[in-house]
Design a protein around this motif. Structure first.
Motif, PDB file in Angstrom:
ATOM      1  N   UNK A 302       0.834  -1.200   0.000  1.00 54.17           N
ATOM      2  CA  UNK A 302       0.000   0.000   0.000  1.00 54.17           C
ATOM      3  C   UNK A 302       0.867   1.246   0.000  1.00 54.17           C
ATOM      4  N   UNK A 303       0.256   2.349  -0.377  1.00 57.18           N
ATOM      5  CA  UNK A 303       0.907   3.653  -0.270  1.00 57.18           C
ATOM      6  C   UNK A 303       0.255   4.427   0.866  1.00 57.18           C
ATOM      7  N   UNK A 304       0.956   5.425   1.352  1.00 58.61           N
ATOM      8  CA  UNK A 304       0.414   6.305   2.374  1.00 58.61           C
ATOM      9  C   UNK A 304       0.904   7.726   2.114  1.00 58.61           C
ATOM     10  N   UNK A 305       0.094   8.695   2.479  1.00 58.11           N
ATOM     11  CA  UNK A 305       0.557  10.085   2.422  1.00 58.11           C
ATOM     12  C   UNK A 305       1.567  10.364   3.518  1.00 58.11           C
ATOM     13  N   UNK A 306       1.531   9.522   4.581  1.00 60.88           N
ATOM     14  CA  UNK A 306       2.317   9.765   5.801  1.00 60.88           C
ATOM     15  C   UNK A 306       2.162  11.230   6.234  1.00 60.88           C
ATOM     16  N   UNK A 307       0.935  11.690   6.167  1.00 57.42           N
ATOM     17  CA  UNK A 307       0.555  13.081   6.465  1.00 57.42           C
ATOM     18  C   UNK A 307       0.967  13.431   7.896  1.00 57.42           C
ATOM     19  N   UNK A 308       1.836  14.435   8.044  1.00 58.26           N
ATOM     20  CA  UNK A 308       2.363  14.780   9.365  1.00 58.26           C
ATOM     21  C   UNK A 308       2.492  16.300   9.489  1.00 58.26           C
ATOM     22  N   UNK A 309       1.440  16.977   9.958  1.00 56.97           N
ATOM     23  CA  UNK A 309       1.482  18.439  10.085  1.00 56.97           C
ATOM     24  C   UNK A 309       2.470  18.876  11.168  1.00 56.97           C
ATOM     25  N   UNK A 310       3.317  19.839  10.809  1.00 56.41           N
ATOM     26  CA  UNK A 310       4.280  20.422  11.748  1.00 56.41           C
ATOM     27  C   UNK A 310       4.113  21.938  11.718  1.00 56.41           C
ATOM     28  N   UNK A 311       4.001  22.552  12.895  1.00 54.67           N
ATOM     29  CA  UNK A 311       3.801  23.998  12.964  1.00 54.67           C
ATOM     30  C   UNK A 311       5.047  24.737  12.478  1.00 54.67           C
ATOM     31  N   UNK A 312       4.848  25.978  12.073  1.00 56.66           N
ATOM     32  CA  UNK A 312       5.902  26.759  11.429  1.00 56.66           C
ATOM     33  C   UNK A 312       7.110  26.962  12.340  1.00 56.66           C
ATOM     34  N   UNK A 313       6.876  27.042  13.651  1.00 58.18           N
ATOM     35  CA  UNK A 313       7.986  27.259  14.588  1.00 58.18           C
ATOM     36  C   UNK A 313       8.976  26.108  14.581  1.00 58.18           C
ATOM     37  N   UNK A 314       8.516  24.915  14.198  1.00 55.62           N
ATOM     38  CA  UNK A 314       9.394  23.749  14.184  1.00 55.62           C
ATOM     39  C   UNK A 314       9.844  23.366  12.777  1.00 55.62           C
ATOM     40  N   UNK A 315       9.476  24.174  11.795  1.00 57.12           N
ATOM     41  CA  UNK A 315       9.924  23.938  10.423  1.00 57.12           C
ATOM     42  C   UNK A 315      10.803  25.068   9.894  1.00 57.12           C
ATOM     43  N   UNK A 316      10.461  26.292  10.220  1.00 57.48           N
ATOM     44  CA  UNK A 316      11.219  27.445   9.708  1.00 57.48           C
ATOM     45  C   UNK A 316      12.425  27.733  10.596  1.00 57.48           C
ATOM     46  N   UNK A 317      13.277  26.732  10.744  1.00 53.22           N
ATOM     47  CA  UNK A 317      14.495  26.875  11.544  1.00 53.22           C
ATOM     48  C   UNK A 317      15.628  26.137  10.827  1.00 53.22           C
ATOM     49  N   UNK A 318      16.806  26.180  11.403  1.00 49.40           N
ATOM     50  CA  UNK A 318      17.962  25.525  10.800  1.00 49.40           C
ATOM     51  C   UNK A 318      17.653  24.053  10.516  1.00 49.40           C
ATOM     52  N   UNK A 319      18.140  23.559   9.370  1.00 46.34           N
ATOM     53  CA  UNK A 319      17.772  22.230   8.889  1.00 46.34           C
ATOM     54  C   UNK A 319      18.021  21.148   9.940  1.00 46.34           C
ATOM     55  N   UNK A 320      19.169  21.184  10.589  1.00 47.03           N
ATOM     56  CA  UNK A 320      19.503  20.153  11.576  1.00 47.03           C
ATOM     57  C   UNK A 320      18.480  20.061  12.696  1.00 47.03           C
ATOM     58  N   UNK A 321      17.843  21.177  13.039  1.00 46.76           N
ATOM     59  CA  UNK A 321      16.960  21.227  14.195  1.00 46.76           C
ATOM     60  C   UNK A 321      15.479  21.167  13.842  1.00 46.76           C
ATOM     61  N   UNK A 322      15.141  21.257  12.569  1.00 46.09           N
ATOM     62  CA  UNK A 322      13.732  21.198  12.149  1.00 46.09           C
ATOM     63  C   UNK A 322      13.179  19.798  12.389  1.00 46.09           C
ATOM     64  N   UNK A 323      11.883  19.726  12.683  1.00 46.70           N
ATOM     65  CA  UNK A 323      11.234  18.434  12.881  1.00 46.70           C
ATOM     66  C   UNK A 323      11.005  17.753  11.531  1.00 46.70           C
ATOM     67  N   UNK A 324      10.979  16.427  11.582  1.00 43.08           N
ATOM     68  CA  UNK A 324      10.684  15.646  10.391  1.00 43.08           C
ATOM     69  C   UNK A 324       9.188  15.710  10.090  1.00 43.08           C
ATOM     70  N   UNK A 325       8.857  15.729   8.788  1.00 46.93           N
ATOM     71  CA  UNK A 325       7.455  15.580   8.419  1.00 46.93           C
ATOM     72  C   UNK A 325       6.989  16.508   7.326  1.00 46.93           C
ATOM     73  N   UNK A 326       6.056  16.004   6.535  1.00 46.77           N
ATOM     74  CA  UNK A 326       5.385  16.795   5.509  1.00 46.77           C
ATOM     75  C   UNK A 326       3.910  16.433   5.520  1.00 46.77           C
TER      76      UNK A 326
END
Length: 417
Positions: A302-326
């Motif tokens: 099967x396929x999955x979207x693996x939908x994982x919402x992450x708020x902007x505070x945990x995405x708009x930061x340095x790559x090493x420290x950003x949370x995983x997910x799309x």
């Protein structure tokens, strides 16, 4: 709910009307008539849409929301609305909330919160207490409350004996154990695929070996326990080979792949856009080719979207420290339909139901109306206006996609955009 769907092409090999353009009459939530032309003497609501196609309702085996605890990322209400507008009538929801979903009461909360919704929410309980990988959670109690599987979302089970006991215990009541494919000691602090690209970008690598070692270990344990295992979101060519061999041995194993791992490679990270930071990481074109072959020959279930919402505070930061997910629900159909034929796309979006105990409802007279309505030929560039989720962390932004969703008919409800 009573509705007349006009001039819809049915895409459902399990239906006698597959590939036929027909009218579909739905009365009290049941398909009462399918014919070339149906009159509307009772003045029911009529659905007439451009190039309308209809299939069984779609299913996603790995969706994350935020509630409880991370409502700023996504609420259950808006998450289910997003699923409906994206064409999904059933979603299995992960346990990565705060608190973690690891008890009878937690499962009951999700079931209660989503009751009477057009989209069916299937709770996935944590495999271990608090998803800390130390002690098994109350698996049987959660099953009694309605859990369909057990998974510490994106957290590998490091202790092989714990995995052995989980598979043995769950087999007593047919429980489905999910194991995230990553050996963390190999991964270390890696944040993207270990390859020439990671070296050129100066980012620590997460090698394919980490995934493949964990899968090999789990398959050995599965063979020993004769349990029931699902491996979510595989991403490498060797992983496909390992699972193909396990299936040839008749082991009770299934697996999925995230749709974004079929589209993007590690080379997309050259701009350091954190929307491309996902787990498992984006791999190589060779891996994508092997994954697509695995989907075509049935190795990948099967396929999955693996939908994982992450708020902007945990995405708009340095790559090493950003949370995983799309996020991925909104783009799932358009992305898949850009790779496969419409028949194969719909097959992939409806497979996996049996594994997660989801009732399958072919588009046939007398069945419940559990339908997705879509146009497979519409092409567009995915943008922020296509995002319904509260969080906007989509790696599909500015991508050309093929196929749009009109909505769903499910649980005696009609949801249209």
């Amino acid at each position: 709910m009573n509705v007349l769907v006009k001039s819809a092409t049915i895409v459902d090999p399990k239906s006698d009307f597959h590939n036929q353009t027909v009218d579909i009459l739905i009365e009290k939530g049941l398909i009462s008539q399918i014919s070339k032309r149906i009159q509307n003497p009772k003045n029911y609501k009529v659905i007439t849409l451009d190039n309308l196609h209809v299939s069984q309702g779609w299913f996603d085996s790995s969706v994350s929301f935020g509630e409880p605890g991370f409502e700023e990322r996504e609420t259950i209400e808006n998450g289910l609305k997003t699923a409906a507008y994206s064409g999904f009538t059933t979603v299995a929801v992960n346990s990565n909330t705060n608190p973690v979903i690891d008890s009878y009461a937690d499962i009951s909360f999700l079931k209660s919160k989503s009751s009477n919704n057009a989209v069916q929410l299937l709770p996935i309980g944590a495999l271990t207490k608090h998803s800390d990988g130390i002690d098994l959670a109350e698996l049987f109690d959660m099953t009694s409350a309605g859990a369909v599987a057990f998974y510490d979302y994106q957290k590998p089970i490091a202790n092989p004996n714990l995995m052995k006991v989980a598979l043995q215990y769950a087999s007593n009541f047919g429980g489905l154990v999910c194991s995230f494919p990553q050996e963390s000691k190999i991964t270390g602090l890696g944040v993207m695929n270990e390859n020439v690209t990671s070296t050129s970008l100066g980012l620590k690598g997460n090698p394919a070996l980490a995934e493949e070692l964990q899968i090999a270990r789990d398959l050995f344990i599965l063979e020993y326990t004769e349990g029931k295992l699902h491996i979510p979101t595989i991403s490498t060519a060797k992983s496909v080979e390992l699972i193909r061999a396990a299936k040839q041995k008749k082991l009770d194993v299934t697996c999925s792949v995230a749709i974004h791992n079929l589209v993007f490679t590690d080379e997309n990270l050259t701009t350091f856009d954190t929307n491309y930071k996902v787990l498992p990481p984006l791999r190589t074109q060779n891996d994508i080719d092997a994954l697509i072959i695995g989907l075509k020959d049935g190795t990948i279930d099967m396929v999955t979207s693996d939908h994982n919402p992450i708020d902007i505070e945990h995405k708009k930061i340095e790559f090493d420290y950003a949370k995983y997910g799309t996020i991925g629900l909104e783009s799932a159909f358009g992305a898949l339909n850009s790779i496969f034929t419409i028949k194969k796309t719909i097959e992939l979006l409806t497979k996996g139901k049996d594994r997660f105990n989801v009732e399958s409802a072919p588009v046939t007279i007398g069945n419940k109306a559990n339908l997705t309505l879509f146009n497979p030929n519409d092409t567009y560039t995915f943008s922020s206006k296509n995002i319904i989720s509260t969080s906007k962390n989509s790696m599909f932004l500015n991508q050309d996609l093929k196929g749009t969703v009109y909505g769903i008919i499910s649980s005696n409800q009609l949801i249209l955009k």
